[in-house]
Design a protein around this motif. Structure first.
Motif, short mmCIF file in Angstrom:
data_model
loop_
_atom_site.label_atom_id
_atom_site.label_comp_id
_atom_site.label_asym_id
_atom_site.label_seq_id
_atom_site.Cartn_x
_atom_site.Cartn_y
_atom_site.Cartn_z
N SER A 272 104.59 13.63 52.06
CA SER A 272 103.19 14.20 51.43
C SER A 272 102.88 12.37 51.14
CB SER A 272 103.56 14.26 50.24
OG SER A 272 102.19 14.33 49.24
N ALA A 273 101.41 12.61 52.01
CA ALA A 273 101.15 10.57 52.42
C ALA A 273 99.89 10.46 51.02
CB ALA A 273 100.44 10.36 53.33
N TRP A 274 100.24 9.30 50.27
CA TRP A 274 98.79 9.17 49.07
C TRP A 274 97.35 9.31 49.98
CZ3 TRP A 274 95.15 4.83 49.49
CH2 TRP A 274 95.62 4.23 50.92
N ASN A 275 97.37 9.14 51.48
CA ASN A 275 95.80 9.42 51.56
C ASN A 275 95.85 10.66 52.08
OD1 ASN A 275 97.92 7.95 53.80
ND2 ASN A 275 96.08 6.96 54.57
N GLY A 276 96.19 11.89 52.10
CA GLY A 276 96.32 12.57 52.54
C GLY A 276 97.22 13.42 52.22
N GLY A 277 97.71 14.02 51.35
CA GLY A 277 98.61 14.87 50.76
C GLY A 277 100.27 15.30 52.00
N VAL A 278 100.02 16.68 52.25
CA VAL A 278 101.30 16.71 52.75
C VAL A 278 100.77 16.88 54.51
CG1 VAL A 278 102.85 18.49 53.22
CG2 VAL A 278 102.34 18.17 50.86
N ARG A 279 101.01 16.09 55.05
CA ARG A 279 100.64 16.45 56.12
C ARG A 279 102.54 15.83 57.47
NH1 ARG A 279 97.75 10.43 56.47
NH2 ARG A 279 99.21 9.24 57.07
N TYR A 280 101.48 15.48 58.65
CA TYR A 280 102.61 15.19 59.88
C TYR A 280 102.51 14.05 60.41
CZ TYR A 280 104.46 20.06 60.21
OH TYR A 280 105.19 21.78 60.39
N ASP A 281 103.41 13.32 60.59
CA ASP A 281 103.59 11.85 61.43
C ASP A 281 104.31 12.21 62.25
OD1 ASP A 281 100.62 10.39 60.35
OD2 ASP A 281 101.36 11.24 58.10
N TYR A 282 103.45 10.68 62.78
CA TYR A 282 105.00 10.68 64.17
C TYR A 282 105.58 9.25 63.21
CZ TYR A 282 103.47 14.33 66.44
OH TYR A 282 103.04 15.69 67.01
N LEU A 283 106.87 9.15 63.86
CA LEU A 283 107.80 7.40 63.61
C LEU A 283 106.80 5.97 64.18
CD1 LEU A 283 109.50 5.39 62.36
CD2 LEU A 283 111.20 6.51 64.18
N ASP A 284 106.01 7.53 65.90
CA ASP A 284 106.21 5.56 67.02
C ASP A 284 104.36 5.55 66.13
OD1 ASP A 284 107.72 6.62 68.48
OD2 ASP A 284 106.64 8.07 69.82
N ALA A 285 103.97 5.57 65.57
CA ALA A 285 102.47 5.73 64.98
C ALA A 285 102.81 3.70 64.04
CB ALA A 285 102.07 5.98 63.81
N ALA A 286 102.38 2.81 64.24
CA ALA A 286 102.54 1.53 64.16
C ALA A 286 102.56 1.64 62.58
CB ALA A 286 101.15 1.08 64.43
N TYR A 287 101.70 2.14 62.01
CA TYR A 287 102.12 1.59 60.72
C TYR A 287 103.95 1.94 59.71
CZ TYR A 287 101.70 2.30 55.09
OH TYR A 287 101.71 2.64 53.85
N TYR A 288 104.32 3.46 60.63
CA TYR A 288 105.53 3.59 59.93
C TYR A 288 107.06 2.76 61.02
CZ TYR A 288 103.51 7.43 57.48
OH TYR A 288 102.55 8.09 56.43
N GLN A 289 105.98 2.34 61.97
CA GLN A 289 107.23 1.85 62.64
C GLN A 289 107.52 0.36 62.13
OE1 GLN A 289 104.94 0.57 66.82
NE2 GLN A 289 107.43 1.95 67.84
#
Length: 175
Positions: free
Chosen positions: A138-155
């Protein structure tokens, strides 16, 4: 603040002793005590059923979730009580490497400040391949969603992966 940290550690310790939910990596428990592929899939399906629910600071229900509230809600549905708070959840289980990651593991990140040193965000690993790790949160900018560790923000914010369920080797439990 110190009292809160000590209280959390004390509660987690008692919970692991009482419920026996956080087993060491070299546990010799019989196979009947292992979490099954079906349980992992059920957990991930349950999490997926909450896609697009809104983010809500401190939220722990379908009215809105913060990151740790969402993780706690999902695991609680399957009888495993986790503390509310990503830092408190990061004290549970045992660390695994990216290569050892499995669906249902918890993945931890720094908060908004990539230069910080504290856990500030948590999600549930849903898919692991040789190319990526996918997670739901659950992300502050989108609620419950999927993301990838490879995304620059999360890396930039990645802090580690913890196993809180004792599972046999499971790869790609959920696509």
């Amino acid at each position: 603040m110190l009292k809160k940290v000590l209280f959390t550690i004390l509660c987690v310790g008692f919970q692991s002793i009482i419920f026996g939910q956080f087993l060491p990596k070299d546990s010799t428990q019989n196979k009947a005590s292992h979490t099954t592929l079906g349980t992992v899939n059920n957990l991930l399906d349950f999490a997926n059923d909450h896609l697009h629910l809104r983010y809500r600071s401190g939220g722990t229900s379908k009215k809105g979730f913060d990151c740790s509230g969402f993780v706690r809600y999902c695991f609680q549905n399957f009888g495993m009580i986790l503390p509310h708070g990503s830092a408190a959840q990061s004290l549970l289980g045992y660390s695994v490497s990216r290569l050892e990651a499995q669906p249902s593991d918890l993945i931890f990140f720094k908060g908004h400040n990539a230069k910080g040193k504290r856990v500030g965000h948590v999600g549930i690993v849903t898919e692991v391949t040789d190319k990526y790790i996918k997670f739901i949160h659950s992300a502050w900018n989108g609620g419950v969603r999927y993301d990838y560790l490879d995304a620059a923000y999360y890396q930039k914010r990645f802090m580690g992966i913890k196993r809180v369920l004792h599972t046999p080797e499971i790869k790609n439990a959920k696509n």
